[in-house]
Design a protein around this motif. Structure first.
Motif, short mmCIF file in Angstrom:
data_model
loop_
_atom_site.label_atom_id
_atom_site.label_comp_id
_atom_site.label_asym_id
_atom_site.label_seq_id
_atom_site.Cartn_x
_atom_site.Cartn_y
_atom_site.Cartn_z
N GLY A 93 0.81 -1.21 0.00
CA GLY A 93 0.00 0.00 0.00
C GLY A 93 0.85 1.26 0.00
O GLY A 93 0.59 2.20 -0.76
N GLY A 94 1.87 1.28 0.84
CA GLY A 94 2.74 2.45 0.90
C GLY A 94 3.45 2.71 -0.41
O GLY A 94 3.54 3.87 -0.86
N ASN A 95 3.94 1.66 -1.05
CA ASN A 95 4.64 1.84 -2.32
C ASN A 95 3.68 2.26 -3.43
O ASN A 95 4.08 3.01 -4.34
CB ASN A 95 5.36 0.55 -2.71
N ALA A 96 2.44 1.81 -3.37
CA ALA A 96 1.46 2.25 -4.37
C ALA A 96 1.26 3.76 -4.28
O ALA A 96 1.20 4.45 -5.30
CB ALA A 96 0.14 1.51 -4.17
N PHE A 97 1.16 4.29 -3.06
CA PHE A 97 1.03 5.74 -2.89
C PHE A 97 2.26 6.46 -3.44
O PHE A 97 2.15 7.48 -4.12
CB PHE A 97 0.84 6.09 -1.42
N LEU A 98 3.45 5.92 -3.14
CA LEU A 98 4.69 6.55 -3.60
C LEU A 98 4.82 6.52 -5.12
O LEU A 98 5.54 7.33 -5.71
CB LEU A 98 5.89 5.85 -2.96
N GLN A 99 4.13 5.58 -5.76
CA GLN A 99 4.17 5.47 -7.21
C GLN A 99 3.03 6.24 -7.88
O GLN A 99 2.85 6.16 -9.10
CB GLN A 99 4.10 3.99 -7.62
N GLY A 100 2.26 6.99 -7.08
CA GLY A 100 1.17 7.75 -7.65
C GLY A 100 -0.04 6.92 -8.00
O GLY A 100 -0.77 7.24 -8.95
N LYS A 101 -0.28 5.84 -7.25
CA LYS A 101 -1.42 4.96 -7.48
C LYS A 101 -2.28 4.94 -6.22
O LYS A 101 -2.28 3.96 -5.46
CB LYS A 101 -0.95 3.55 -7.82
N PRO A 102 -3.04 6.00 -5.96
CA PRO A 102 -3.81 6.08 -4.71
C PRO A 102 -4.85 4.98 -4.56
O PRO A 102 -5.09 4.50 -3.44
CB PRO A 102 -4.47 7.46 -4.78
N ARG A 103 -5.47 4.57 -5.67
CA ARG A 103 -6.48 3.52 -5.56
C ARG A 103 -5.88 2.23 -5.03
O ARG A 103 -6.42 1.61 -4.11
CB ARG A 103 -7.12 3.28 -6.94
N GLU A 104 -4.72 1.82 -5.62
CA GLU A 104 -4.04 0.61 -5.16
C GLU A 104 -3.54 0.79 -3.73
O GLU A 104 -3.53 -0.16 -2.93
CB GLU A 104 -2.88 0.27 -6.08
N GLY A 105 -3.13 2.02 -3.39
CA GLY A 105 -2.66 2.29 -2.03
C GLY A 105 -3.75 2.09 -1.00
O GLY A 105 -3.55 1.43 0.03
N ASP A 136 1.08 -5.99 -5.91
CA ASP A 136 2.43 -6.55 -5.89
C ASP A 136 3.49 -5.45 -5.90
O ASP A 136 4.62 -5.68 -6.30
CB ASP A 136 2.64 -7.50 -7.07
N GLU A 137 3.12 -4.25 -5.45
CA GLU A 137 4.07 -3.14 -5.48
C GLU A 137 5.15 -3.31 -4.42
O GLU A 137 4.89 -3.81 -3.32
CB GLU A 137 3.34 -1.81 -5.26
N ASP A 138 6.36 -2.90 -4.75
CA ASP A 138 7.46 -2.94 -3.80
C ASP A 138 8.39 -1.75 -4.05
O ASP A 138 8.19 -1.00 -5.00
CB ASP A 138 8.23 -4.26 -3.88
N PHE A 139 9.41 -1.59 -3.19
CA PHE A 139 10.25 -0.41 -3.29
C PHE A 139 11.14 -0.43 -4.53
O PHE A 139 11.53 0.62 -5.05
CB PHE A 139 11.10 -0.23 -2.03
N GLY A 140 11.48 -1.61 -5.03
CA GLY A 140 12.22 -1.68 -6.27
C GLY A 140 11.44 -1.07 -7.40
O GLY A 140 11.98 -0.31 -8.24
N GLN A 141 10.13 -1.35 -7.45
CA GLN A 141 9.27 -0.75 -8.47
C GLN A 141 9.12 0.76 -8.24
O GLN A 141 9.04 1.53 -9.20
CB GLN A 141 7.90 -1.42 -8.46
N THR A 142 9.06 1.16 -6.98
CA THR A 142 8.98 2.59 -6.68
C THR A 142 10.21 3.32 -7.19
O THR A 142 10.11 4.38 -7.81
CB THR A 142 8.82 2.80 -5.16
N PHE A 143 11.39 2.76 -6.95
CA PHE A 143 12.62 3.36 -7.47
C PHE A 143 12.56 3.48 -8.99
O PHE A 143 13.01 4.48 -9.57
CB PHE A 143 13.83 2.53 -7.06
N ALA A 144 12.02 2.44 -9.64
CA ALA A 144 11.93 2.46 -11.10
C ALA A 144 11.02 3.59 -11.57
O ALA A 144 11.32 4.30 -12.54
CB ALA A 144 11.42 1.11 -11.61
N VAL A 145 9.87 3.76 -10.90
CA VAL A 145 8.95 4.83 -11.24
C VAL A 145 9.62 6.20 -11.05
O VAL A 145 9.37 7.14 -11.80
CB VAL A 145 7.67 4.73 -10.40
#
Length: 245
Positions: A93-105, A136-145
């Motif tokens: 959830g936290g990584n979804a917010f960091l990736q700009g995906k509030p619904r998934e967050g 399935d969001e994680d911090f590796g994906q957040t870094f990529a975004v």
């Protein structure tokens, strides 16, 4: 259909999904061996670490996973899996917010709230029954975004395949995992880590035979599949084409 039948169906479905994920993860260049990869500049080191990992898996992880799978009743295995996965919704959830995906967050946080209460500390995945799908969001994906490049491919024993970016992201996710940083008792924390490792390995057992039979060069097979899978996750199922063999 009674509860026991539902539990068996869910467990078989989860294990089947893991087996399929393992096949996808390890899919790719089954017909080639030692193909050079520009994303794997440290291939010599990585292959050595891969052999160490294979040795550890053969003498420890796989036997423990087989014993766990055979000895632990199905409902207990499901509850253990659900308990650990529920806590990962904090990171998802936290990584979804960091990736700009509030619904998934909000979905991730909603799953955490529902399963931690109605689901009795996450032992039962009530949220999925209510239509709140697990992300399935994680911090590796957040870094990529955020624009951080993959970096070189890295393979480490027990941890497995990564890129340098995803390895750092994995470390951040582990740091913020509630069960690790909220447990002061070292023995209890280490036991929880060990149980999680065995539980995850047990879920991958159905894919072992497929992997062994499909890969001429298992290391390259895993590398190719991992890079493909991560690209798909980062790009939400629509990755750009690239040569990662």
């Amino acid at each position: 259909m009674n509860v026991k039948t539902l539990q068996k169906s869910a467990w078989r479905g989860w294990r089947g999904s893991l087996a399929l994920a393992a096949a996808v993860l390890l899919a790719g260049c089954a017909g080639t061996t030692r193909a050079p990869s520009p994303q794997d500049p440290y291939e010599g080191f990585n292959r050595t670490m891969f052999e160490v990992h294979e040795g550890l898996d053969k003498v420890a992880l796989r036997p423990l996973a087989k014993g766990y799978d055979a000895a632990v009743p199905l409902p207990a295995k499901m509850s253990v899996h659900n308990f650990y996965e529920n806590l990962w919704d904090v990171s998802r959830g936290g990584n979804a917010f960091l990736q700009g995906k509030p619904r998934e967050g909000f979905t991730g946080l909603g799953r955490l709230l529902i399963n931690s209460t109605v689901g009795i500390f996450g032992l039962f995945d009530v949220a999925s029954e209510m239509g709140l799908d697990q992300g399935d969001e994680d911090f590796g994906q957040t870094f990529a975004v955020w624009g951080v490049p993959d970096g070189p491919y890295v393979f480490l024993p027990v941890i497995g395949p990564n890129t340098s970016r995803d390895l750092v992201g994995w470390g951040v996710d582990q740091y913020f995992y509630p069960l690790w940083w909220h447990v002061d008792n070292v023995a209890l924390r280490n036991s929880a880590v060990a149980l999680r490792a065995v539980e995850v390995r047990a879920g991958l057992l159905p894919g072992d035979k497929v992997i062994e039979e499909a890969a001429l060069d298992k290391y390259a097979y895993i590398r190719s599949g991992y890079l493909q899978r991560r690209a798909s996750q980062v790009h939400d199922g629509n990755p750009p084409r690239r040569d990662d063999n």
